[in-house]
Structure formats: C-alpha cells, structure tokens
Design a protein around this motif. Structure first.
Motif, short mmCIF file in Angstrom:
data_model
loop_
_atom_site.label_atom_id
_atom_site.label_comp_id
_atom_site.label_asym_id
_atom_site.label_seq_id
_atom_site.Cartn_x
_atom_site.Cartn_y
_atom_site.Cartn_z
N GLY A 242 3.39 2.77 9.53
CA GLY A 242 3.15 1.48 8.91
C GLY A 242 4.20 0.43 9.21
O GLY A 242 4.00 -0.75 8.89
N PRO A 256 0.26 -3.05 8.64
CA PRO A 256 0.73 -2.29 7.48
C PRO A 256 -0.14 -2.58 6.26
O PRO A 256 -0.02 -3.63 5.62
CB PRO A 256 2.16 -2.80 7.28
N MET A 257 -1.04 -1.68 5.93
CA MET A 257 -1.92 -1.83 4.77
C MET A 257 -1.22 -1.28 3.54
O MET A 257 -0.61 -0.21 3.58
CB MET A 257 -3.23 -1.09 5.01
N ASN A 258 -1.30 -2.01 2.44
CA ASN A 258 -0.63 -1.61 1.21
C ASN A 258 -1.48 -0.64 0.38
O ASN A 258 -2.69 -0.81 0.28
CB ASN A 258 -0.32 -2.84 0.36
N ARG A 306 -5.91 0.63 -3.74
CA ARG A 306 -5.49 -0.62 -3.14
C ARG A 306 -5.25 -1.67 -4.22
O ARG A 306 -6.04 -1.82 -5.14
CB ARG A 306 -6.55 -1.15 -2.17
N TYR A 310 -2.93 -6.43 1.86
CA TYR A 310 -2.19 -6.79 3.06
C TYR A 310 -1.41 -8.07 2.80
O TYR A 310 -1.95 -9.02 2.23
CB TYR A 310 -3.15 -6.98 4.23
N SER A 314 2.20 -9.38 8.17
CA SER A 314 2.59 -7.97 8.16
C SER A 314 3.87 -7.73 7.37
O SER A 314 4.66 -6.83 7.68
CB SER A 314 2.75 -7.43 9.59
N THR A 316 6.19 -6.35 4.38
CA THR A 316 6.16 -5.10 3.62
C THR A 316 6.90 -5.29 2.30
O THR A 316 7.57 -6.30 2.08
CB THR A 316 6.76 -3.93 4.42
N ASP A 317 6.77 -4.31 1.42
CA ASP A 317 7.36 -4.37 0.09
C ASP A 317 8.88 -4.23 0.13
O ASP A 317 9.46 -3.90 1.17
CB ASP A 317 6.77 -3.26 -0.77
N THR A 322 5.80 -3.14 -6.56
CA THR A 322 4.45 -3.65 -6.41
C THR A 322 4.18 -4.77 -7.41
O THR A 322 4.98 -5.04 -8.31
CB THR A 322 3.42 -2.51 -6.57
N CYS A 351 4.55 1.16 -4.49
CA CYS A 351 3.61 0.96 -3.39
C CYS A 351 4.30 1.31 -2.07
O CYS A 351 5.50 1.56 -2.01
CB CYS A 351 3.09 -0.48 -3.36
N VAL A 353 3.31 1.22 2.61
CA VAL A 353 2.37 0.77 3.64
C VAL A 353 1.94 1.95 4.51
O VAL A 353 2.70 2.89 4.74
CB VAL A 353 2.96 -0.34 4.52
#
Length: 462
Positions: A242, A256-258, A306, A310, A314, A316-317, A322, A351, A353
C-alpha cells in the motif's frame, strides 16, 4: 461516546505491550546479494524462503519505520488463502487450468503458515476455523448463491465451501436478519502483529539484516538509494504494497485504499451465550460495502470495513489514526449485524492502507533486465497471499522454474491508475454508490441487488 484510543498503529500492538522500539538504521553504503524494500509480510516471507533455499545469501531488508508498521501489523487477522477478486481476469494471462491451479495453491498457504509458525515457535494466536459470510437480505443471499455456483464451476472442492440456511447460520453466530451464510472451511484466525514481529525475529536469527528508520528514495537496476546510504544488490525486491506510490516511478501503480477497524472491550460470557461465535469463526457479510470481523484471543470483537476509502493524492494516515466518521460507520455495522453488542465499550480504533491495482487483481514478478522483483496489490487479502508471494519470489530470484513461477499472476502488468483528480473521483463515486446500493436494498426489503452496485463496479473496473 467513551474515550477510545485512536491510532497508535493498531490494537494488535497494544495487545502485545505497545509499539516496538526501532532497530538501527542502515549504517551507510553496503553491498548484498539481495535487497528487499519493505519490512512487512511480503518482504519477510521472501527473506524466509530465500534463507530456506540458500542460507549463504546476504540479504538486507530496508524499512522506513519498523518491521510490521504497515498493513501487516494492522489487518483483520484473516488468513484465508482466498482469491483476489476475479478468476476471469487471470484468464488474460493464463489458461483455465492455470487459474484453477493458482487458486488451489493459494488455498494451501493457510496450512503453510500454520506449519511455519509451529516449526519456528511463532505464537500468533493461530486458530483453524471457518469463514462465514452472512446474507442479511434476499438480495445478499442471491449474491452468495451466485458466488457458491461460481466457485463450484471453477472446481473449488465441496470440503472447502458450502452454503448453509438461516437456522444453521444463526446457530453459529446470532447475526440479525440472517438469511443464510457462505461457509469457507480451513481458514485461520491470527493476531497479525504477533505474526509479523515473530517472522522478523526468525529471519534475523538466520542472518538477514533488517534496517529500520531508513527511507528509500529510489530503486534502480542494482541499486537502492536511501536517506542513510546506498545498497548495491544483484537482485532487488519491491515489497511495499500500500506504500508503493511513495517510490518514484510507481505513483500510479497501486493506490493505497484505506480500511479501518474498531475493537470492543472484552465481551462478558453472558453476552457470548447470546451471540454464539463459539468456533471463533471469521465473520463477514454480503453487503456491497462489506465488513470483516474476528473474535480475538482475548474475547473481544474486532470489526473492520471501509470508512473514507481513499485520500486525495494517495495520502496515507498518520500512525493509524482514523476519522471519527469512520468510527461511527463501523459502530453502525457492528450494531446492525450484532445488536446485542450495543452496551459494549469500544476500546481502540485504527486504520491502514492496502494496495489496489487498476484491475483489482494481485500480481508478482521479476523484471529480468533490471533484476527488480515485486509482489502485492493484495486488495485486502494479503495475510495468506503474501506467504505465497514469498515462496514465488524466492523461486524467481533464484532463477528456478517451479509450479509457482508459471502461474497466471506472475509478471502480469495491469494498466496504471488515472492521474488525480480522476482516481479520487472514481474511488469515492464507487463507494458512494455501494453505500447507496446497500441503503436502497435495505429500504426496499432487499429483494433485488441494486443496479447502482453494478454501475460502481463498471466505474473502477472491479
């Protein structure tokens, strides 16, 4: 709402005493036989199988944070040997027999992870069980029936998968409005942080060097450039899943999908008697915006799904933190499926990715010209698939021709994701349509699958 811990990587680290300290960074320029970028499951399994085959190799793992910082230490703990989304899509790079063989070998990874953890003494709360995917409406049951029919058409054996009715499903876990469930046998529940940290310790004992706090700035033929020095290697593995978008030249490779998880306080025995769940099964549902859950070793419920799917560009956390709206959505899912849990306190939310290719199908490979190998794009099924990646990459890196290296996921090259803002719009539209489809199905009594979900799949090629 009670005070809930948010982030701090994940509950799984709190469960083992807190976030670990760092190993030393790369001390400067070095030369090794193989350099692995990424200290998660993919990189560590690859190192493990390389040391099994060639103990004499010098191997370095380069990690930006600490081994297990990413999805490997944050996931839902499902070790299933499951396929990543589409059998049909793999036909573009292989035969029907090859796809069936790929799926058969993937299923075998559950037993392989069990074998390795027992052999190496890795205590990761490994427990063989079933995966129960519940239908809570007629439309969802229709989708499960279609999934079961497809699996049988692709020769998935009956001792692996079955469809059960409402009474049996509710007897196993008392899910509200259960119409039935699809049962996948011979899967496992794990504690992911325990597995990834244990695996890191095993490969270290075998002589693999893990350098943490080291940021890779470029990967090229025979060289990995970092902020701490340069690593020269005959073969290089990109095992960044991710976080692949952060490597120059790979910005649109996988997005990178959360995904996020909440975990309850320990559940009292009286409440377990209401819920059931005596077999510690993995739990999911057949909604379009699906969820995933497990009953932990400490008798908590970890429920994932989910939230904000997203982040633009892209992004990320920050160490697993979250959004509050995501926590609320996960509470809604927990209470919808298991209304008995409303009195429970939520203790932790986090959370992470996962890597998603443009065609939503996982891939691995080795570029012979550059000597750079890769694996990932697991679409949320990485616990077991990463093990198979490690086995496959070890074969490829050692120039072996095996039953794994000819499978249809090897050296697949799906097209790249669109530039922004198109990919942000596409992914958010897809999940907006999924949520709307689920609401419409519930409001209409769930008799028919909403066409909005079909539209969502078309938009992103899922």
């Amino acid at each position: 709402m009670n005070e809930i811990k948010n982030g701090d990587i994940s509950f799984w680290y709190a469960d083992i005493g807190g976030v670990p300290g760092y190993r030393p960074p790369l001390p400067g320029d070095i030369d090794v036989d193989i350099c692995i970028v990424g200290g998660g499951f993919t990189g560590l399994w690859t190192a493990y199988y390389l040391t099994e085959a060639r103990p004499d190799l010098s191997i370095a793992v380069i990690e930006k944070e600490f081994a297990g910082f990413g999805a490997s230490g944050r996931n839902g703990g499902w070790c299933t040997g499951e396929f990543a989304w589409s059998r049909q899509k793999y036909l573009s790079s292989g035969s029907r027999e090859g796809v069936i063989d790929f799926e058969r070998q993937l299923r075998g990874t559950v037993a392989e992870v069990k074998r390795v953890t027992e052999k190496e003494g890795i205590d990761c709360d490994f427990r063989m069980t079933d995966l129960l995917t519940y239908a809570c409406s007629p439309a969802q049951l229709e989708r499960l029936e279609a999934s079961y029919a497809e699996a049988r058409a692709w020769d998935v054996p009956t001792d692996r998968i079955e469809l059960i009715g409402a009474a049996e499903a509710k007897a196993r876990i008392n899910v509200a409005n259960a119409q039935g469930a699809l049962v996948r046998h011979n899967v496992a529940r794990i504690q992911p942080a325990k597995l990834v940290r244990g695996l890191a310790e095993v490969v270290e004992r075998r002589g693999v060097k893990i350098y943490e706090q080291t940021t890779v700035t470029r990967i090229g033929k025979g060289v990995v450039t970092t902020n701490r020095g340069t690593v020269r290697a005959q073969r290089i593995v990109r095992a960044t899943e991710g976080f692949t978008h952060g490597i120059p030249g790979n910005e649109r490779e996988w997005i990178p999908m959360n995904s996020a998880i909440v975990v309850t306080e320990p559940v009292p025995d009286a409440l377990w008697r209401e819920i059931g769940w005596d077999g510690y099964e993995l739990l999911g549902d057949a909604s379009h915006a699906y969820c995933y859950a497990q009953r932990t070793r400490g008798n908590r419920i970890a429920m994932g799904g989910r939230g904000v799917p997203y982040r633009y560009g892209s992004k990320t956390d920050v160490r697993g933190q979250t959004q509050l709206e995501t926590i609320e959505k996960l509470k809604e899912i927990l209470y919808r499926m298991l209304p008995q849990t409303r009195p429970l306190r939520l203790d932790h939310a986090w959370c992470g990715v996962l890597g998603v290719p443009r065609d939503w199908c996982t891939t691995s490979g080795l570029d012979a010209d550059s000597g750079i190998a890769w694996a990932g794009g697991y679409v949320g099924l990485g616990v077991s698939t990463s093990n198979f990646s490690g086995q496959t990459l070890a074969d490829l890196l050692l120039d072996k021709t095996t039953e794994r290296t000819g499978l249809p996921w090897v050296n697949r090259r799906p097209r790249k994701w669109e530039p922004e803002p198109l990919r942000w719009l596409g992914v958010h539209t897809m999940y907006w349509l999924y949520h709307l489809a689920d609401r419409n199905e519930r409001a209409g009594g769930g008799r028919k699958t909403s066409r909005l979900a079909t539209l969502a799949n078309r938009i992103t090629g899922r």
